[in-house]
Design a protein around this motif. Structure first.
Motif, PDB file in Angstrom:
ATOM      1  N   UNK A 107       0.825  -1.193   0.000  1.00 18.81           N
ATOM      2  CA  UNK A 107       0.000   0.000   0.000  1.00 18.81           C
ATOM      3  C   UNK A 107       0.871   1.259   0.000  1.00 18.81           C
ATOM      4  N   UNK A 108       2.078   1.158   0.467  1.00 18.29           N
ATOM      5  CA  UNK A 108       3.011   2.280   0.436  1.00 18.29           C
ATOM      6  C   UNK A 108       4.239   1.870  -0.369  1.00 18.29           C
ATOM      7  N   UNK A 109       4.831   2.839  -1.022  1.00 17.68           N
ATOM      8  CA  UNK A 109       6.029   2.559  -1.800  1.00 17.68           C
ATOM      9  C   UNK A 109       7.239   2.447  -0.874  1.00 17.68           C
ATOM     10  N   UNK A 110       8.304   1.900  -1.403  1.00 27.04           N
ATOM     11  CA  UNK A 110       9.543   1.805  -0.637  1.00 27.04           C
ATOM     12  C   UNK A 110      10.030   3.204  -0.263  1.00 27.04           C
ATOM     13  N   UNK A 111       9.967   4.141  -1.191  1.00 28.50           N
ATOM     14  CA  UNK A 111      10.396   5.520  -0.921  1.00 28.50           C
ATOM     15  C   UNK A 111       9.576   6.122   0.225  1.00 28.50           C
ATOM     16  N   UNK A 112       8.278   5.890   0.218  1.00 29.40           N
ATOM     17  CA  UNK A 112       7.410   6.411   1.272  1.00 29.40           C
ATOM     18  C   UNK A 112       7.719   5.754   2.616  1.00 29.40           C
ATOM     19  N   UNK A 113       7.993   4.461   2.615  1.00 28.27           N
ATOM     20  CA  UNK A 113       8.339   3.761   3.853  1.00 28.27           C
ATOM     21  C   UNK A 113       9.651   4.308   4.435  1.00 28.27           C
ATOM     22  N   UNK A 114      10.604   4.602   3.581  1.00 22.43           N
ATOM     23  CA  UNK A 114      11.877   5.161   4.047  1.00 22.43           C
ATOM     24  C   UNK A 114      11.665   6.556   4.624  1.00 22.43           C
ATOM     25  N   UNK A 115      10.870   7.391   3.944  1.00 25.95           N
ATOM     26  CA  UNK A 115      10.564   8.735   4.465  1.00 25.95           C
ATOM     27  C   UNK A 115       9.887   8.614   5.829  1.00 25.95           C
ATOM     28  N   UNK A 116       8.926   7.736   5.953  1.00 22.80           N
ATOM     29  CA  UNK A 116       8.209   7.536   7.209  1.00 22.80           C
ATOM     30  C   UNK A 116       9.184   7.170   8.323  1.00 22.80           C
ATOM     31  N   UNK A 117      10.042   6.203   8.060  1.00 26.25           N
ATOM     32  CA  UNK A 117      10.985   5.716   9.060  1.00 26.25           C
ATOM     33  C   UNK A 117      11.961   6.804   9.489  1.00 26.25           C
ATOM     34  N   UNK A 118      12.533   7.520   8.539  1.00 24.19           N
ATOM     35  CA  UNK A 118      13.507   8.565   8.870  1.00 24.19           C
ATOM     36  C   UNK A 118      12.874   9.709   9.666  1.00 24.19           C
ATOM     37  N   UNK A 119      11.689  10.146   9.274  1.00 28.83           N
ATOM     38  CA  UNK A 119      10.999  11.201  10.028  1.00 28.83           C
ATOM     39  C   UNK A 119      10.657  10.727  11.439  1.00 28.83           C
ATOM     40  N   UNK A 120      10.130   9.527  11.523  1.00 28.54           N
ATOM     41  CA  UNK A 120       9.758   8.971  12.820  1.00 28.54           C
ATOM     42  C   UNK A 120      10.966   8.924  13.745  1.00 28.54           C
ATOM     43  N   UNK A 121      12.070   8.383  13.261  1.00 28.29           N
ATOM     44  CA  UNK A 121      13.252   8.205  14.095  1.00 28.29           C
ATOM     45  C   UNK A 121      13.934   9.525  14.446  1.00 28.29           C
TER      46      UNK A 121
END
Length: 147
Positions: free
Chosen positions: A1-15
């Motif tokens: 449901x989410x792209x790899x690029x979106x998952x990476x953005x999510x993870x980096x912002x979260x962390x």
């Protein structure tokens, strides 16, 4: 449901936000130096980023029929309890060793921060879904594939 690029953005912002908040709080609560806590926080963050990516990929595949921006309160709670529980199990020995404390004390310390992160993650993920909604036209057959 989410792209790899979106998952990476999510993870980096979260962390990034989590690192700042958790280091400040932990240094105050545990009365340790910001350097000692910050170093541990970076290591835990790297572990959490790997777990975050994998866990969310599994979670999305498990509940692929529910759009992320339509996830119920119950589903969001299941999501965060599963994520934090798995992370707690993976990081407990490291926290005990790094802070030179018995496992029980490390468990209590980790539980305190787990509760903090459950609230943080709930709020962050809800806001993320609102700010970066998933394109409903995206083909769910490509979930987890590089794009």
């Amino acid at each position: 449901m989410r792209t790899t690029k979106d998952r990476i953005r999510h993870t980096l912002l979260f962390e990034a936000v989590a690192l700042v908040l958790s280091t400040a709080v932990a240094a105050l609560v545990l009365e340790n130096s910001v350097t000692e806590i910050g170093s541990l926080a970076i290591i835990l963050s790297l572990i959490a980023m790997g777990w975050n990516y994998q866990y969310n990929l599994w979670f999305d595949c498990w509940q692929h029929h529910t759009p992320p921006n339509k996830r119920s309160l119950k589903l969001r709670l299941v999501h965060i309890v599963g994520f934090e529980g798995g992370l707690l199990i993976a990081t407990l020995p490291l926290v005990a060793w790094w802070l030179n404390m018995p496992l029980w004390h490390a468990f209590l310390t980790d539980m305190g921060f787990t509760l903090f992160f459950m609230v943080y993650a709930f709020a962050f993920n809800w806001a993320y879904d609102l700010l970066f909604p998933v394109n409903p036209q995206r083909n769910t057959a490509t979930v987890g594939m590089s794009e």
